[in-house]
Design an enzyme around this catalytic site. Structure first.
Site, PDB file in Angstrom:
ATOM      1  CG  ASN A 108      -8.685   2.402   0.122  1.00  0.00           C
ATOM      2  OD1 ASN A 108      -8.369   3.206  -0.722  1.00  0.00           O
ATOM      3  ND2 ASN A 108      -8.664   1.058  -0.440  1.00  0.00           N
ATOM      4  CD1 TRP A 113     -17.899  14.778 -17.660  1.00  0.00           C
ATOM      5  CD2 TRP A 113     -18.254  12.887 -16.276  1.00  0.00           C
ATOM      6  NE1 TRP A 113     -16.644  13.666 -17.454  1.00  0.00           N
ATOM      7  CE2 TRP A 113     -17.046  12.753 -16.484  1.00  0.00           C
ATOM      8  CE3 TRP A 113     -18.981  12.077 -15.337  1.00  0.00           C
ATOM      9  CZ2 TRP A 113     -16.115  11.602 -16.160  1.00  0.00           C
ATOM     10  CZ3 TRP A 113     -18.168  10.937 -14.913  1.00  0.00           C
ATOM     11  CH2 TRP A 113     -16.861  10.815 -15.199  1.00  0.00           C
ATOM     12  CD1 TRP A 126     -13.024  11.474 -14.092  1.00  0.00           C
ATOM     13  CD2 TRP A 126     -11.504  12.395 -12.557  1.00  0.00           C
ATOM     14  NE1 TRP A 126     -11.668  11.999 -14.478  1.00  0.00           N
ATOM     15  CE2 TRP A 126     -10.923  12.576 -13.792  1.00  0.00           C
ATOM     16  CE3 TRP A 126     -10.461  13.025 -11.229  1.00  0.00           C
ATOM     17  CZ2 TRP A 126      -9.741  13.085 -14.072  1.00  0.00           C
ATOM     18  CZ3 TRP A 126      -9.503  13.605 -11.904  1.00  0.00           C
ATOM     19  CH2 TRP A 126      -8.853  13.633 -13.132  1.00  0.00           C
ATOM     20  CD1 TRP A 148      -1.545  -0.298  -3.853  1.00  0.00           C
ATOM     21  CD2 TRP A 148      -1.981   0.902  -5.564  1.00  0.00           C
ATOM     22  NE1 TRP A 148      -1.965  -1.040  -4.766  1.00  0.00           N
ATOM     23  CE2 TRP A 148      -2.448  -0.373  -5.835  1.00  0.00           C
ATOM     24  CE3 TRP A 148      -2.140   1.966  -6.388  1.00  0.00           C
ATOM     25  CZ2 TRP A 148      -3.270  -0.925  -7.111  1.00  0.00           C
ATOM     26  CZ3 TRP A 148      -2.734   1.432  -8.033  1.00  0.00           C
ATOM     27  CH2 TRP A 148      -3.107   0.200  -8.305  1.00  0.00           C
ATOM     28  CD1 TRP A 173     -10.686  11.588  -6.087  1.00  0.00           C
ATOM     29  CD2 TRP A 173     -12.618  11.033  -6.801  1.00  0.00           C
ATOM     30  NE1 TRP A 173     -11.427  11.911  -5.002  1.00  0.00           N
ATOM     31  CE2 TRP A 173     -12.817  11.566  -5.692  1.00  0.00           C
ATOM     32  CE3 TRP A 173     -13.836  10.711  -7.491  1.00  0.00           C
ATOM     33  CZ2 TRP A 173     -13.939  11.703  -4.919  1.00  0.00           C
ATOM     34  CZ3 TRP A 173     -15.080  10.732  -7.073  1.00  0.00           C
ATOM     35  CH2 TRP A 173     -15.315  11.215  -5.895  1.00  0.00           C
ATOM     36  CD  GLU A 179      -2.703  -1.014  -0.359  1.00  0.00           C
ATOM     37  OE1 GLU A 179      -3.325  -0.027  -0.612  1.00  0.00           O
ATOM     38  OE2 GLU A 179      -3.018  -2.175  -0.677  1.00  0.00           O
TER      39      GLU A 179
HETATM   40  P1  FAD Z   1      -3.386   2.187   5.190  1.00  0.00           P
HETATM   41  O1  FAD Z   1      -4.122   1.221   4.833  1.00  0.00           O
HETATM   42  O2  FAD Z   1      -2.765   1.969   6.507  1.00  0.00           O
HETATM   43  O3  FAD Z   1      -2.050   2.411   4.277  1.00  0.00           O
HETATM   44  C1  FAD Z   1      -0.976   2.881   4.858  1.00  0.00           C
HETATM   45  C2  FAD Z   1      -0.449   4.080   3.673  1.00  0.00           C
HETATM   46  O4  FAD Z   1      -0.547   3.802   2.482  1.00  0.00           O
HETATM   47  C3  FAD Z   1      -1.575   5.108   3.762  1.00  0.00           C
HETATM   48  O5  FAD Z   1      -1.139   5.951   4.740  1.00  0.00           O
HETATM   49  C4  FAD Z   1      -1.251   5.761   2.592  1.00  0.00           C
HETATM   50  O6  FAD Z   1      -0.235   6.558   2.454  1.00  0.00           O
HETATM   51  C5  FAD Z   1      -0.945   4.656   1.537  1.00  0.00           C
HETATM   52  N1  FAD Z   1      -1.905   4.017   0.726  1.00  0.00           N
HETATM   53  C6  FAD Z   1      -2.908   3.308   1.125  1.00  0.00           C
HETATM   54  N2  FAD Z   1      -3.763   2.854   0.135  1.00  0.00           N
HETATM   55  C7  FAD Z   1      -3.219   3.694  -0.880  1.00  0.00           C
HETATM   56  C8  FAD Z   1      -3.972   3.805  -2.241  1.00  0.00           C
HETATM   57  N3  FAD Z   1      -5.024   3.234  -2.583  1.00  0.00           N
HETATM   58  N4  FAD Z   1      -3.309   4.867  -3.071  1.00  0.00           N
HETATM   59  C9  FAD Z   1      -2.286   5.410  -2.418  1.00  0.00           C
HETATM   60  N5  FAD Z   1      -1.671   5.283  -1.236  1.00  0.00           N
HETATM   61  C10 FAD Z   1      -2.215   4.462  -0.487  1.00  0.00           C
HETATM   62  N6  FAD Z   1      -4.875   8.725  -0.191  1.00  0.00           N
HETATM   63  C11 FAD Z   1      -4.188   9.747   0.443  1.00  0.00           C
HETATM   64  O7  FAD Z   1      -3.270   9.411   1.319  1.00  0.00           O
HETATM   65  N7  FAD Z   1      -4.516  11.032   0.207  1.00  0.00           N
HETATM   66  C12 FAD Z   1      -5.849  11.256  -0.715  1.00  0.00           C
HETATM   67  O8  FAD Z   1      -6.086  12.194  -0.999  1.00  0.00           O
HETATM   68  C13 FAD Z   1      -6.541  10.169  -1.091  1.00  0.00           C
HETATM   69  N8  FAD Z   1      -7.536  10.185  -1.906  1.00  0.00           N
HETATM   70  C14 FAD Z   1      -8.061   9.236  -2.335  1.00  0.00           C
HETATM   71  C15 FAD Z   1      -9.435   9.162  -2.968  1.00  0.00           C
HETATM   72  C16 FAD Z   1     -10.008   8.131  -3.716  1.00  0.00           C
HETATM   73  C17 FAD Z   1     -11.138   8.253  -4.461  1.00  0.00           C
HETATM   74  C18 FAD Z   1      -9.535   6.964  -2.985  1.00  0.00           C
HETATM   75  C19 FAD Z   1     -10.285   5.714  -3.719  1.00  0.00           C
HETATM   76  C20 FAD Z   1      -8.378   6.635  -2.287  1.00  0.00           C
HETATM   77  C21 FAD Z   1      -7.640   8.032  -2.039  1.00  0.00           C
HETATM   78  N9  FAD Z   1      -6.457   7.775  -1.153  1.00  0.00           N
HETATM   79  C22 FAD Z   1      -5.811   8.957  -0.620  1.00  0.00           C
HETATM   80  C23 FAD Z   1      -5.828   6.510  -0.891  1.00  0.00           C
HETATM   81  C24 FAD Z   1      -6.481   5.783   0.142  1.00  0.00           C
HETATM   82  O9  FAD Z   1      -7.821   5.723   0.479  1.00  0.00           O
HETATM   83  C25 FAD Z   1      -5.662   6.378   1.557  1.00  0.00           C
HETATM   84  O10 FAD Z   1      -4.182   6.643   1.590  1.00  0.00           O
HETATM   85  C26 FAD Z   1      -6.104   5.447   2.774  1.00  0.00           C
HETATM   86  O11 FAD Z   1      -7.281   5.138   3.120  1.00  0.00           O
HETATM   87  C27 FAD Z   1      -5.481   5.914   3.933  1.00  0.00           C
HETATM   88  O12 FAD Z   1      -5.682   5.300   5.175  1.00  0.00           O
HETATM   89  P2  FAD Z   1      -4.510   4.769   6.302  1.00  0.00           P
HETATM   90  O13 FAD Z   1      -3.384   5.296   6.518  1.00  0.00           O
HETATM   91  O14 FAD Z   1      -5.462   4.017   7.187  1.00  0.00           O
HETATM   92  O15 FAD Z   1      -4.096   3.458   4.935  1.00  0.00           O
END
Ligand code: FAD
Length: 482
Positions: free
Chosen positions: A346, A311, A364, A283, A387, A280
């Protein structure tokens, strides 16, 4: 006669930490006086200025960094204006001989920093920049043909195979002070907090911005969520994800520190959980790579066939979505969690984003802007990648025909209804069977649960099946026309 060494400015931007901060460490090791500065740069064009929730975080993060710097005998100078002009004035005032910073990767920041670096070097200043915020900087990762990766799995396989970010740096023991401190705004002068109304009330019990807060969250994650991460990270009703995203975005903890911490607990939490968590973080790295190689990513469809998408952009539907009043409980729960805490799980981000794009057929970019303003972890790379992934317009995106079903997603990922009941309390007394589909409950069940649909909780603003068919037809047309 020996003149005292000229100070080095350490320009903090998205790296609000003392530990594992290469720019700060290099300045400390030089032995010269160090002037830590933050510039609220609201003037450089082309930027996505921090949204309202991010400004709340920024206020508290700067306060925390200021305190930590004081413990090292230093302080944080606060400036506002165009970064280049503020730095020039600071150099003039302090006679600084160098400026060090950790790199940012947003297109506007790269352009700005490149220009500042060239200009300062022309004037014989010692300018150094460092990698503090990524495991692999975007220009270092290429596929066999020398091109950037467009698919996450191949990207991460390559990065993961060689991953050795090294040991995180310790905090400097002390920082040399300049003979005089330059002028600084006060934190209050930056005017980052909401006032009337103070809509950030709900943030305070949830978050502790700053380096110490990030560390505490990491420990809490290792104590509980990390052991369930691989299978449990999709459950919004459980505390199984780290909640580190706002800390990572603001650089209060570094991916290198996370990598080292995961290695240290790998046995305890299990290899699968450790690798899933790292992927993650992967990602996040991939999103930065996309943003770097495709700087239009936050504004433009990566796949330009989506430019022709019809849209609908209804203001009423947008408002219902923003306020958590769509009549679909899991969507409403997510949107209310976001408004109340500045964060959303997420899985629910994917569900709410899919609902906006596919059920309501709203662009979006409208959802992206709302998230930008309301998320405490709003991050240009991750937000635009998220997005575009959901829209299907991105690089390694969800296929256009994948339309999240808000009813079954709620039932599957919040099976006991804990999440929905927390955020949509007006339907909490519904039996589980109807919790994600209140409109199917008979009138006796609704009355018993104290619900009058259309009054105490909305009727669904669109019919799921009809909306699904409409979206599929529109996406199919797009595909046929391409
Ligand atoms: P954990 O599951 O604990 O993951 C650890 C870290 O990995 C996160 O803190 C984050 O930095 C990174 N990470 C995890 N999942 C993703 C992912 N899918 N994509 C990129 N990095 C990820 N994340 C943001 O940090 N900022 C945003 O503005 C953002 N906008 C999003 C918008 C949409 C529509 C979607 C679907 C996802 C978005 N995310 C964003 C990705 C993700 O949802 C969040 O990073 C995650 O929910 C953060 O929670 P956590 O720290 O508990 O994640």
């Amino acid at each position: 006669m020996s003149s005292s060494p000229s100070p080095i400015i350490v320009w903090f931007r998205q790296d609000f930490r003392i530990k594992d901060n290469p720019a700060l460490t290099a300045a400390a090791e030089s032995g010269n006086p160090v002037i830590p500065v933050y510039i609220l740069d609201n003037k450089t064009p082309g930027q996505w200025a921090p949204g309202a929730a991010s400004r709340w975080w920024l206020h508290h993060s700067l306060a925390s960094l200021g305190k930590d710097l004081r413990k090292l005998g230093s302080r944080l100078i606060l400036l506002q204006g165009k970064a280049q002009e503020s730095l020039d004035a600071l150099i003039g005032e302090t006679g600084a001989g160098g400026v060090y910073w950790n790199r940012c990767y947003e297109p506007f920041a790269l352009k700005r920093d490149k220009a500042i670096k060239a200009d300062l070097r022309d004037r014989d200043l010692d300018v150094r920049s460092f990698n503090a915020n990524l495991l692999a900087e975007p220009w270092t990762v290429k596929n066999k043909s020398g091109d950037p990766f467009r698919v996450f799995s191949a990207y991460w396989r390559t990065v993961r195979a060689d991953l050795d970010p090294g040991h995180p740096l310790p905090a400097p023991e002390a920082l040399e002070r300049p003979s005089d401190w330059p002028a600084s705004f006060s934190l209050e002068d930056l005017d980052l907090l909401p006032t009337q109304p103070n809509w950030a009330d709900g943030f305070e019990p949830v978050w502790t911005p700053g380096e110490q807060g990030a560390y505490e969250r990491l420990i809490a994650f290792f104590d509980c969520g990390a052991k369930h991460y691989d299978r449990g990270r999709d459950r919004p009703d459980k505390p199984y994800t780290s909640g580190l995203s706002p800390h990572l975005h603001h650089g209060e903890i570094s991916p290198r520190q996370l990598f080292a911490a995961i290695q240290a607990v790998r046995e305890e939490i299990g290899n699968k959980n450790a690798e899933k968590f790292l992927s993650e973080i992967g990602w996040r790295e991939f999103s930065y790579s996309l943003l770097y190689h495709f700087p239009g990513f936050p504004e433009d469809n990566y796949q330009d066939k989506f430019d022709a998408f019809p849209w609908q952009n209804s203001a009423n539907a947008m408002r219902a979505w923003q306020r958590g009043q769509t009549g679909y409980p899991i969507v409403d729960a997510g949107m209310r969690e976001l408004w109340s805490t500045g964060w959303m799980h997420n899985r629910v981000r994917m569900i709410t984003a899919s609902f906006l794009i596919k059920h309501l057929m709203i662009d979006w970019r409208e959802g992206e802007k709302w998230f930008w303003d309301t998320l405490v972890d709003a991050d240009l790379a991750n937000n635009s990648a998220g997005w575009q992934w959901v829209a299907g317009s991105g690089a390694d995106a969800s296929p256009y025909f994948r339309i999240f079903n808000p009813i079954t997603q709620g039932e599957k990922f919040d099976p006991d209804g804990v999440y929905v009941r927390k955020w949509v309390p007006e339907i909490a007394d519904l039996p589980d069977k109807y919790l994600n589909r209140p409109w199917e409950a008979d009138s006796e069940t609704l009355t018993k649960a104290g619900i009058t649909l259309g009054e105490t909780y909305p009727e669904p603003i669109v019919d799921h099946s009809a909306a699904r068919e409409r979206a599929l037809a529109a996406f199919q047309d797009l595909k046929d026309a391409a």
